[in-house]
Design a protein around this motif. Structure first.
Motif, short mmCIF file in Angstrom:
data_model
loop_
_atom_site.label_atom_id
_atom_site.label_comp_id
_atom_site.label_asym_id
_atom_site.label_seq_id
_atom_site.Cartn_x
_atom_site.Cartn_y
_atom_site.Cartn_z
N ALA A 1 0.85 -1.19 0.00
CA ALA A 1 0.00 0.00 0.00
C ALA A 1 0.88 1.24 0.00
O ALA A 1 1.94 1.27 0.63
CB ALA A 1 -0.90 -0.01 1.23
N THR A 2 0.45 2.26 -0.71
CA THR A 2 1.16 3.53 -0.73
C THR A 2 0.38 4.57 0.08
O THR A 2 -0.83 4.41 0.30
CB THR A 2 1.33 4.04 -2.16
OG1 THR A 2 0.04 4.31 -2.72
CG2 THR A 2 2.07 3.02 -3.02
N PRO A 3 1.02 5.65 0.51
CA PRO A 3 0.30 6.70 1.24
C PRO A 3 -0.84 7.31 0.44
O PRO A 3 -1.78 7.86 1.03
CB PRO A 3 1.40 7.73 1.51
CG PRO A 3 2.66 6.96 1.53
CD PRO A 3 2.48 5.89 0.50
N ALA A 4 -0.79 7.20 -0.90
CA ALA A 4 -1.87 7.73 -1.73
C ALA A 4 -3.11 6.86 -1.68
O ALA A 4 -4.15 7.23 -2.24
CB ALA A 4 -1.40 7.87 -3.17
N GLY A 5 -3.03 5.70 -1.01
CA GLY A 5 -4.17 4.79 -0.95
C GLY A 5 -4.24 3.85 -2.13
O GLY A 5 -5.23 3.13 -2.30
N VAL A 6 -3.21 3.84 -2.95
CA VAL A 6 -3.16 2.98 -4.14
C VAL A 6 -2.23 1.82 -3.85
O VAL A 6 -1.09 2.01 -3.40
CB VAL A 6 -2.64 3.77 -5.36
CG1 VAL A 6 -2.51 2.86 -6.58
CG2 VAL A 6 -3.56 4.94 -5.66
N ALA A 7 -2.68 0.61 -4.10
CA ALA A 7 -1.84 -0.57 -3.93
C ALA A 7 -0.99 -0.77 -5.18
O ALA A 7 -1.47 -0.65 -6.30
CB ALA A 7 -2.69 -1.80 -3.67
N VAL A 8 0.29 -1.04 -4.98
CA VAL A 8 1.22 -1.25 -6.08
C VAL A 8 1.76 -2.67 -6.01
O VAL A 8 2.22 -3.12 -4.96
CB VAL A 8 2.39 -0.25 -6.00
CG1 VAL A 8 3.52 -0.64 -6.95
CG2 VAL A 8 1.91 1.16 -6.31
N GLU A 9 1.68 -3.38 -7.13
CA GLU A 9 2.31 -4.69 -7.23
C GLU A 9 3.61 -4.53 -7.99
O GLU A 9 3.62 -4.11 -9.15
CB GLU A 9 1.41 -5.68 -7.95
CG GLU A 9 2.02 -7.08 -7.98
CD GLU A 9 1.09 -8.10 -8.60
OE1 GLU A 9 1.57 -9.16 -9.01
OE2 GLU A 9 -0.13 -7.83 -8.66
N ALA A 10 4.72 -4.81 -7.33
CA ALA A 10 6.03 -4.60 -7.92
C ALA A 10 6.74 -5.94 -8.11
O ALA A 10 6.80 -6.76 -7.18
CB ALA A 10 6.87 -3.69 -7.04
N GLU A 11 7.28 -6.14 -9.30
CA GLU A 11 8.05 -7.36 -9.58
C GLU A 11 9.39 -7.28 -8.88
O GLU A 11 10.05 -6.23 -8.86
CB GLU A 11 8.26 -7.49 -11.08
CG GLU A 11 8.98 -8.76 -11.49
CD GLU A 11 9.16 -8.88 -12.99
OE1 GLU A 11 9.59 -9.95 -13.44
OE2 GLU A 11 8.87 -7.89 -13.70
N LEU A 12 9.81 -8.41 -8.28
CA LEU A 12 11.10 -8.47 -7.58
C LEU A 12 12.14 -9.13 -8.48
O LEU A 12 11.90 -10.19 -9.05
CB LEU A 12 10.95 -9.25 -6.28
CG LEU A 12 9.94 -8.67 -5.27
CD1 LEU A 12 9.83 -9.57 -4.04
CD2 LEU A 12 10.33 -7.26 -4.85
N LEU A 13 13.29 -8.49 -8.58
CA LEU A 13 14.35 -8.92 -9.48
C LEU A 13 15.66 -9.09 -8.72
O LEU A 13 15.80 -8.64 -7.59
CB LEU A 13 14.54 -7.88 -10.59
CG LEU A 13 13.29 -7.44 -11.35
CD1 LEU A 13 13.58 -6.20 -12.18
CD2 LEU A 13 12.79 -8.58 -12.24
N ARG A 14 16.62 -9.75 -9.36
CA ARG A 14 18.01 -9.85 -8.86
C ARG A 14 18.09 -10.38 -7.43
O ARG A 14 18.76 -9.80 -6.57
CB ARG A 14 18.71 -8.49 -8.95
CG ARG A 14 18.65 -7.83 -10.32
CD ARG A 14 19.55 -8.54 -11.33
NE ARG A 14 19.49 -7.88 -12.63
CZ ARG A 14 20.30 -6.91 -13.00
NH1 ARG A 14 21.22 -6.47 -12.17
NH2 ARG A 14 20.19 -6.37 -14.21
N HIS A 15 17.40 -11.48 -7.16
CA HIS A 15 17.41 -12.06 -5.81
C HIS A 15 18.82 -12.56 -5.46
O HIS A 15 19.52 -13.14 -6.29
CB HIS A 15 16.43 -13.22 -5.72
CG HIS A 15 15.00 -12.82 -5.91
ND1 HIS A 15 14.21 -12.39 -4.88
CD2 HIS A 15 14.23 -12.78 -7.02
CE1 HIS A 15 13.00 -12.10 -5.33
NE2 HIS A 15 12.99 -12.33 -6.64
N ALA A 16 19.21 -12.35 -4.20
CA ALA A 16 20.48 -12.87 -3.70
C ALA A 16 20.36 -13.03 -2.19
O ALA A 16 19.53 -12.38 -1.55
CB ALA A 16 21.63 -11.90 -4.02
N ALA A 17 21.16 -13.93 -1.63
CA ALA A 17 21.11 -14.15 -0.18
C ALA A 17 22.42 -14.76 0.28
O ALA A 17 23.18 -15.36 -0.50
CB ALA A 17 19.94 -15.06 0.19
#
Length: 387
Positions: free
Chosen positions: A48-64
């Motif tokens: 959720a963003t402060p604007a009240g809009v939900a954003v779905e963001a793709e996750l890239l470049r995973h590392a651990a």
């Protein structure tokens, strides 16, 4: 993954919104925390963003690795992309020895070196709202995983140092990279608002450094002329772009004592006609104003027609010079400019101006300009240099 499908009307168009670097950092932190605390590699996160809009963001470049995890989100500027559009915003999250949440900047995220900004001197240039968003994501991930220890998130932007050279950051004393920004979490395609916000930030920084007398130029021409021809130092300087009226309003409200405007005739002739947003899309009264002042100075019909048909103010200046009317016309424009500026500034703010042509040099000044020119030629006492 589909881009953010949020549109707003701008003029006759519907433009697509994007999401801020702050939203990207928060989403990346959420993905990295999930990987660290649960071992799960998420393909995307929804926040959720402060604007009240939900954003779905793709996750890239995973590392651990041992005690840490990281991933990235690609910045989406929508239909109003800035220099960070398409950049990868990374978050590395690790377990901390102390309780609570620690947020810092890494490679490509700037450091604050001058007062007057959202964060204190020495801090990473990650503004308050993104910091809160990142902390919320880390706290949520910890709660879901039943983790009660501390977490440390480091936000980095590998391209950030190069990108920052195309932003206002160097002039505001933010060194080493970009800022992680966003008050709403959503990028609305209205670049004018973003430019004005950046102008206000720079002015506020000057004021916080103790500056009382401000030098304004609409653009690079004015800055170069002020420095190279007039011999002014730029310790008190801000560039206001097309937003002269907004800059004057903000200067009055921020408690500046005076403003000296140095600009090309092509810009300030518009202000002399009362056009305080000088973008050609808003107002372009150059030829009409030049012609009107020539008429007041006694120009004949043929000259007035030639001035009205001139493509540039420099071409008009040459015609006036040939007709022996350059001095009277520039004086008339200066008088009108003086009235418009003082009317906009009000009683509490002294304001003067000088206008020039690259080809012909100084063309005119308002009556009190010499006093402020002398002030800006002197080294400021006890003020922080910038610009």
């Amino acid at each position: 993954m589909a881009k953010l499908e949020l549109y707003i009307p701008v003029g006759r168009q519907k433009l697509r919104c994007g999401y801020t670097t702050g939203t990207c950092a928060a989403a990346a932190a959420a993905g990295a925390a999930a990987r660290l605390l649960t071992g799960e590699t998420l393909p995307a996160v929804r926040i959720a963003t402060p604007a009240g809009v939900a954003v779905e963001a793709e996750l890239l470049r995973h590392a651990a690795g041992e005690g840490w995890a990281a991933c990235a989100v690609r910045k989406d500027g929508g239909d109003d992309p800035d220099v960070t559009d398409g950049a990868l915003i990374f978050a590395r999250v690790e377990r901390a020895d102390t309780p609570g949440i620690i947020i810092d900047g890494g490679e490509g995220v700037g450091r604050v070196t001058l007062p007057g900004l959202d964060q204190p001197v020495g801090a990473a240039a990650i503004n308050s709202t993104p910091r809160r968003m990142i902390a919320e994501q880390l706290e949520s991930a910890a709660a879901k995983a039943g983790y009660t220890g501390g977490l440390r998130a480091v936000i980095s932007v590998p391209e950030g140092e190069a990108l920052a050279k195309r932003t206002f950051n160097p002039r505001m004393g933010i060194v080493g990279g970009i800022s992680i920004l966003g008050t709403s979490g959503i990028v609305r395609p209205m670049s004018e608002a973003a430019l004005i916000d950046s102008l206000y930030l720079e002015m506020d920084q000057r004021r916080a450094a103790g500056v009382e007398d401000l030098l304004l130029t609409p653009g690079n021409y004015g800055e170069s002329f002020a420095r190279e021809v007039l011999g002014l130092n730029l310790h008190r300087w801000c560039m206001c772009s097309n937003y002269l009226g907004a800059a004057i309003d903000h200067a009055a409200g921020a408690g500046f004592r005076s403003v000296l405007v140095v600009g090309h005739l092509g810009k300030l002739i518009k202000a002399a006609a009362g056009c305080m947003n000088t973008h050609s899309k808003t107002a372009d009264a150059r030829r009409e104003t030049l012609t009107a002042h020539a008429a007041l100075a006694g120009a004949d019909r043929a000259l007035l027609r030639a001035l009205f048909d001139s493509l540039t103010t420099d071409a008009g200046v040459e015609l006036l010079k040939q007709a022996g009317l350059l001095g009277p016309v520039m004086a008339s424009i200066g008088e009108a400019l003086d009235g418009q500026l003082k009317r906009r500034a009000g009683e509490g703010l002294a304001i003067e101006a000088l206008f020039f042509s690259n080809q012909y040099g100084i063309l005119g000044k308002t009556p009190g300009a010499e006093r402020l020119l002398a002030l800006h030629r002197a080294e400021p006492d006890g003020e922080t240099a910038g610009g």
